[in-house]
Design a protein around this motif. Structure first.
Motif, PDB file in Angstrom:
ATOM      1  N   UNK A 138      14.455   2.954  -9.190  1.00 42.99           N
ATOM      2  CA  UNK A 138      13.395   3.770  -8.609  1.00 42.99           C
ATOM      3  C   UNK A 138      12.041   3.388  -9.207  1.00 42.99           C
ATOM      4  N   UNK A 139      12.000   3.198 -10.542  1.00 46.24           N
ATOM      5  CA  UNK A 139      10.738   2.830 -11.199  1.00 46.24           C
ATOM      6  C   UNK A 139      10.207   1.502 -10.688  1.00 46.24           C
ATOM      7  N   UNK A 140      11.112   0.560 -10.393  1.00 45.64           N
ATOM      8  CA  UNK A 140      10.660  -0.730  -9.877  1.00 45.64           C
ATOM      9  C   UNK A 140      10.115  -0.572  -8.461  1.00 45.64           C
ATOM     10  N   UNK A 141      10.753   0.259  -7.639  1.00 41.94           N
ATOM     11  CA  UNK A 141      10.224   0.506  -6.292  1.00 41.94           C
ATOM     12  C   UNK A 141       8.833   1.136  -6.375  1.00 41.94           C
ATOM     13  N   UNK A 142       8.659   2.062  -7.288  1.00 43.11           N
ATOM     14  CA  UNK A 142       7.337   2.693  -7.465  1.00 43.11           C
ATOM     15  C   UNK A 142       6.311   1.639  -7.863  1.00 43.11           C
ATOM     16  N   UNK A 143       6.698   0.755  -8.776  1.00 45.58           N
ATOM     17  CA  UNK A 143       5.792  -0.318  -9.206  1.00 45.58           C
ATOM     18  C   UNK A 143       5.395  -1.196  -8.031  1.00 45.58           C
ATOM     19  N   UNK A 144       6.368  -1.545  -7.175  1.00 41.04           N
ATOM     20  CA  UNK A 144       6.087  -2.419  -6.032  1.00 41.04           C
ATOM     21  C   UNK A 144       5.223  -1.713  -4.990  1.00 41.04           C
ATOM     22  N   UNK A 145       5.483  -0.429  -4.758  1.00 35.73           N
ATOM     23  CA  UNK A 145       4.656   0.342  -3.825  1.00 35.73           C
ATOM     24  C   UNK A 145       3.207   0.367  -4.310  1.00 35.73           C
ATOM     25  N   UNK A 146       3.024   0.601  -5.592  1.00 35.91           N
ATOM     26  CA  UNK A 146       1.672   0.655  -6.145  1.00 35.91           C
ATOM     27  C   UNK A 146       1.009  -0.717  -6.132  1.00 35.91           C
ATOM     28  N   UNK A 147       1.760  -1.747  -6.431  1.00 40.61           N
ATOM     29  CA  UNK A 147       1.167  -3.082  -6.409  1.00 40.61           C
ATOM     30  C   UNK A 147       0.779  -3.467  -4.981  1.00 40.61           C
ATOM     31  N   UNK A 148       1.627  -3.111  -4.021  1.00 40.20           N
ATOM     32  CA  UNK A 148       1.278  -3.387  -2.629  1.00 40.20           C
ATOM     33  C   UNK A 148      -0.025  -2.716  -2.233  1.00 40.20           C
ATOM     34  N   UNK A 149      -0.208  -1.468  -2.682  1.00 45.92           N
ATOM     35  CA  UNK A 149      -1.451  -0.752  -2.388  1.00 45.92           C
ATOM     36  C   UNK A 149      -2.646  -1.430  -3.042  1.00 45.92           C
ATOM     37  N   UNK A 150      -2.484  -1.860  -4.283  1.00 46.13           N
ATOM     38  CA  UNK A 150      -3.592  -2.554  -4.974  1.00 46.13           C
ATOM     39  C   UNK A 150      -3.954  -3.855  -4.276  1.00 46.13           C
ATOM     40  N   UNK A 151      -2.974  -4.475  -3.624  1.00 45.22           N
ATOM     41  CA  UNK A 151      -3.218  -5.726  -2.914  1.00 45.22           C
ATOM     42  C   UNK A 151      -3.773  -5.493  -1.512  1.00 45.22           C
ATOM     43  N   UNK A 152      -4.026  -4.227  -1.172  1.00 44.61           N
ATOM     44  CA  UNK A 152      -4.695  -3.914   0.084  1.00 44.61           C
ATOM     45  C   UNK A 152      -3.798  -3.494   1.223  1.00 44.61           C
ATOM     46  N   UNK A 153      -2.485  -3.393   0.993  1.00 47.86           N
ATOM     47  CA  UNK A 153      -1.571  -3.015   2.064  1.00 47.86           C
ATOM     48  C   UNK A 153      -1.757  -1.543   2.427  1.00 47.86           C
ATOM     49  N   UNK A 154      -1.819  -1.254   3.715  1.00 49.67           N
ATOM     50  CA  UNK A 154      -2.031   0.119   4.189  1.00 49.67           C
ATOM     51  C   UNK A 154      -0.892   0.639   5.054  1.00 49.67           C
ATOM     52  N   UNK A 155       0.101  -0.199   5.346  1.00 49.43           N
ATOM     53  CA  UNK A 155       1.191   0.225   6.215  1.00 49.43           C
ATOM     54  C   UNK A 155       2.534  -0.194   5.633  1.00 49.43           C
ATOM     55  N   UNK A 156       3.528   0.676   5.746  1.00 52.43           N
ATOM     56  CA  UNK A 156       4.850   0.324   5.237  1.00 52.43           C
ATOM     57  C   UNK A 156       5.924   1.068   6.013  1.00 52.43           C
TER      58      UNK A 156
END
Length: 469
Positions: A138-156
């Motif tokens: 779960x912690x890794x998924x949270x990390x990836x979700x946050x990194x995706x947001x920092x990279x500018x992703x707005x849709x998932x």
């Protein structure tokens, strides 16, 4: 030769093997023109009557002789950034075992009973062995979700298998991950589910979080739906969940995968979806991936022609799509899938295209890697046949379908699109489809041409360009 006119800003010329196309991003019309007309526009020949006609159509303006005709006829290319992520949080496990599943998902109990090895990754043998059975925390998924947001992703989209089967050791679920995505600023968050595990509490939380939901419905006939899911009682559970989602006014789209099992009720199913106000796309003709790679599951040819083949020019010159298409792949560009074991794929359907793994690293490194950048930046200028078509920048493309139909005779980025009936070398529509021969050469297969023509005569032609997932 200097011409008295030039194309209006926002009108672009695209050349093909036989004809060319004028793409007007103002009216969004796409016009087919012959070689003589193309040569006039390029200044090779001149024709005052033709120029006057283009002026009346608002496609050209009077030329400034200080400007040469050598200025670019297409908009500038743009960089591609991360736009969309499929978070496949529960890829191998599902509470249904659909006949056509592209991910080969199934209930864990059924897998144990049948002695199947978990299919968590389709990477190289070494990577597959390392990843086998090791799911992201779960912690890794949270990390990836946050990194995706920092990279500018707005849709998932959270997807499976069945995403509502996901539960971490501490009890966190897909809705906890969706809440993290909401907090991190994702503007569109969707959960793709079979809806059989939805409860009033889950629906209430989906509403509170402002999430979208996508649901697979194979037929409005229970026996046909369950012939696909191979799960008794699944129809009533899905139907009741859809009723609850509608009552809660949660944005919901209902999608139909078209196969032989459900082809006879597809129109009735679409009518039910529309009558209930659910969003939907055109039925998705079965993609030969995973368990779906079986000729017995493919719908009959009349349904493939009606719902899967592009049989006439039905294009729109949308400026953003045009720029996207000349800058990179118009579907894959900016998209990735992250599987439950951390493998990164360019598309949820591209199971054999593993371009990296993020379990022990960062998403940024995979995004900047050469394999992904090559896929993102690959245009239809690289695709067999498409590269010679004047409509290539206004037409959809699906690499997973193209690769599947090539049967190993062409690769992921070059296989011709098999659901297009246009022949750019002759200018013909609906006389055949594109296939690969034993030598790996693309050819226009005319064997089904008469059947396509008969379908068109009966008014069952496909009006739309096939869309991706």
């Amino acid at each position: 030769m200097k011409t008295p006119f030039r194309l209006k800003e926002g009108v672009y010329l695209v050349e093909g093997a036989k004809f060319a196309a004028l793409c007007d991003t103002h009216s969004k019309n796409v016009y087919s023109i012959n070689k003589s007309a193309k040569d006039i526009i390029l200044g090779i020949n001149d024709d005052s009557v033709f120029w006057q006609r283009l002026l009346e159509m608002n496609l050209v303006v009077h030329a400034d002789y200080s400007t040469t005709q050598s200025e670019t006829l297409l908009p500038a290319r743009q960089d591609i950034s991360l736009e969309f992520i499929w978070f496949e949080i529960m890829g191998s496990d599902c509470n249904e075992r659909c006949t056509h599943c592209y991910a080969d998902s199934m209930p864990p109990s059924y897998r144990r009973e049948m002695a199947f090895v978990p299919l968590n990754s389709l990477a190289t043998a070494k990577t597959k062995e390392a990843n086998q059975g090791v799911r992201l925390t779960f912690d890794k998924w949270v990390e990836l979700i946050r990194e995706g947001a920092r990279l500018g992703c707005k849709q998932c989209q959270f997807i499976g298998g069945e995403p509502f089967l996901y539960k971490d050791e501490s009890g966190e679920t897909v809705l906890d991950l969706a809440e993290i995505a909401s907090v991190e600023g994702y503007e569109f968050i969707e959960i793709f589910t079979n809806a059989t595990l939805l409860t009033p509490d889950k629906i209430r939380r989906i509403k509170e979080l402002g999430l979208h939901v996508a649901v697979s419905l194979y037929s409005v006939k229970a026996e046909i739906h369950e012939a696909v899911t191979r799960t008794s009682g699944s129809f009533n559970k899905t139907k009741q969940a859809l009723d609850a989602l509608k009552l809660a006014e949660i944005p919901t789209r209902v999608e139909v995968t078209l196969m032989r099992t459900n082809q006879e009720t597809v129109e009735e199913t679409l009518q039910w979806i529309e009558a209930n106000g659910f969003q939907h796309k055109s039925p998705d003709v079965l993609r030969p991936k995973g368990r779906g790679d079986s000729p017995e599951l493919m719908p009959d040819l009349e349904f493939v022609v009606q719902y899967g083949l592009m049989t006439k020019p039905n294009f729109t010159a949308d400026r953003s799509f045009l720029i996207r298409s000349i800058s990179g792949h118009n579907c894959l560009g900016g998209k990735i899938t992250i599987t439950e074991t951390g493998d990164v794929l360019p598309c949820i359907f591209s199971r054999n295209q593993v371009i990296g793994n993020v379990r022990g690293g960062h998403l940024y490194d995979v995004l900047k890697s050469s394999p992904l950048q090559t896929i993102w930046k690959s245009t239809k200028d690289n695709v067999l046949v498409c590269r010679d078509c004047e409509y290539r920048y206004v037409c959809f493309d699906c690499r997973p379908i193209s690769e599947a139909f090539a049967n190993g005779r062409s690769d992921y980025l070059h296989a011709p699109y098999p659901r297009c009936t246009y022949n750019p070398y002759t200018g013909e529509w609906a006389q055949g489809v594109w296939r690969m021969d034993e030598e790996g050469v693309a050819f226009y297969d005319r064997s089904i041409g008469p059947f396509i023509q008969e379908m068109i005569k009966d008014g069952k032609r496909s009006e739309a360009i096939p869309k991706g997932h």
